[in-house]
Design an enzyme around this catalytic site. Sequence first.
Site, PDB file in Angstrom:
ATOM      1  CB  CYS A 189      52.973  45.448 -37.507  1.00 45.80           C
ATOM      2  SG  CYS A 189      51.296  46.086 -37.627  1.00 45.80           S
ATOM      3  CB  CYS A 190      55.386  46.939 -42.030  1.00 44.96           C
ATOM      4  SG  CYS A 190      55.115  48.643 -41.508  1.00 44.96           S
TER       5      CYS A 190
ATOM      6  CB  CYS B 245      52.847  53.976 -37.771  1.00 44.28           C
ATOM      7  SG  CYS B 245      52.767  52.383 -36.936  1.00 44.28           S
TER       8      CYS B 245
ATOM      9  CB  CYS C 190      48.972  52.532 -40.231  1.00 45.00           C
ATOM     10  SG  CYS C 190      49.018  51.254 -41.477  1.00 45.00           S
TER      11      CYS C 190
ATOM     12  CB  CYS D  62      55.835  50.282 -44.861  1.00 47.53           C
ATOM     13  SG  CYS D  62      55.579  50.285 -46.632  1.00 47.53           S
TER      14      CYS D  62
HETATM   15  S1  SF4 Z   1      52.526  51.354 -40.513  1.00 60.06           S
HETATM   16 FE1  SF4 Z   1      52.232  50.705 -38.352  1.00 60.06          FE
HETATM   17  S2  SF4 Z   1      50.138  49.875 -38.183  1.00 60.06           S
HETATM   18 FE2  SF4 Z   1      50.663  50.048 -40.382  1.00 60.06          FE
HETATM   19  S3  SF4 Z   1      51.361  48.046 -40.930  1.00 60.06           S
HETATM   20 FE3  SF4 Z   1      53.201  49.224 -40.399  1.00 60.06          FE
HETATM   21  S4  SF4 Z   1      53.555  48.914 -38.173  1.00 60.06           S
HETATM   22 FE4  SF4 Z   1      51.465  48.161 -38.693  1.00 60.06          FE
END
Ligand code: SF4
Length: 247
Positions: free
Chosen positions: A133-134, A217, A214, A241
């Site tokens: 996701c990151c 998180c 985010c 991240c």
């Molecule tokens: S901090 Fe969380 S929501 Fe944001 S990009 Fe990374 S995993 Fe995804």
Amino acid sequence: MNVMREEDILTGGSMSLEEATDRVASLMSRYGNLQGAALIEPMVHEEFNGKITMTSSFGTEAAALLALVAEVDANLPIIFLDTRKLFGETHTYREQLVDQLGLTNIKIMRPDENKLKADDPDGMLFASDVAKCCYLRKVEPLQRALTGYDAWLTGRKRFHGGERDALPAIETAGTRIKINPLAGYKPEDIDDIFEHRALPRHPLQAEGFLSIGCMPCTDRVDPGTTDVRAGRWAGQDKTECGIHYII
Ligand code: SF4
């Protein structure tokens, strides 16, 4: 997921890995004892004129570096990664700071829509694979944003702990160079910058958030918590991240 891909090495900055390493050694010998605006000034106007950018999360401490940069060059390109998972308050705060500091060149980078549709169609990837996701929402957009730049300024500090404990003022980032003007700053130094420039605080700071990323998180932390990043990916084996592994 391995975010340090071979193609990134080959297509990153204009220097080779060896040239970047040599350049950092040379820069450290001349500027390694400087910090804050004294370090930003020669990086922006002499060493990397037109080839340097900055990243900002517009989080709780971000205004400090943004203010110093604005005083050196309010037109410096500033990359903001809109992951599409941020708090609405962060967007509002960004607009407020941009106005107050007179910043003219904010580059808002978003994830690739096609990649999101393919790999995170329901927007819940953070619950199953935070690294991927990151990568989709931060690392890949930043990689795109850094095209054409040889150096970038970051707001990281040693007092954040973890992998940042030994953060140098200037370091290689593969074929690019990262400048960390606040590496040696303490919390009270950051507070001084806010106070002396009457900078507004991120609205969520008063609600118990120390470091803000985010929404899914980022958690509030208990009053008195000294680990600034304790609320990021709380309870998970993750502290960064991935954008600072970009080479
Ligand atoms: S901090 Fe969380 S929501 Fe944001 S990009 Fe990374 S995993 Fe995804």
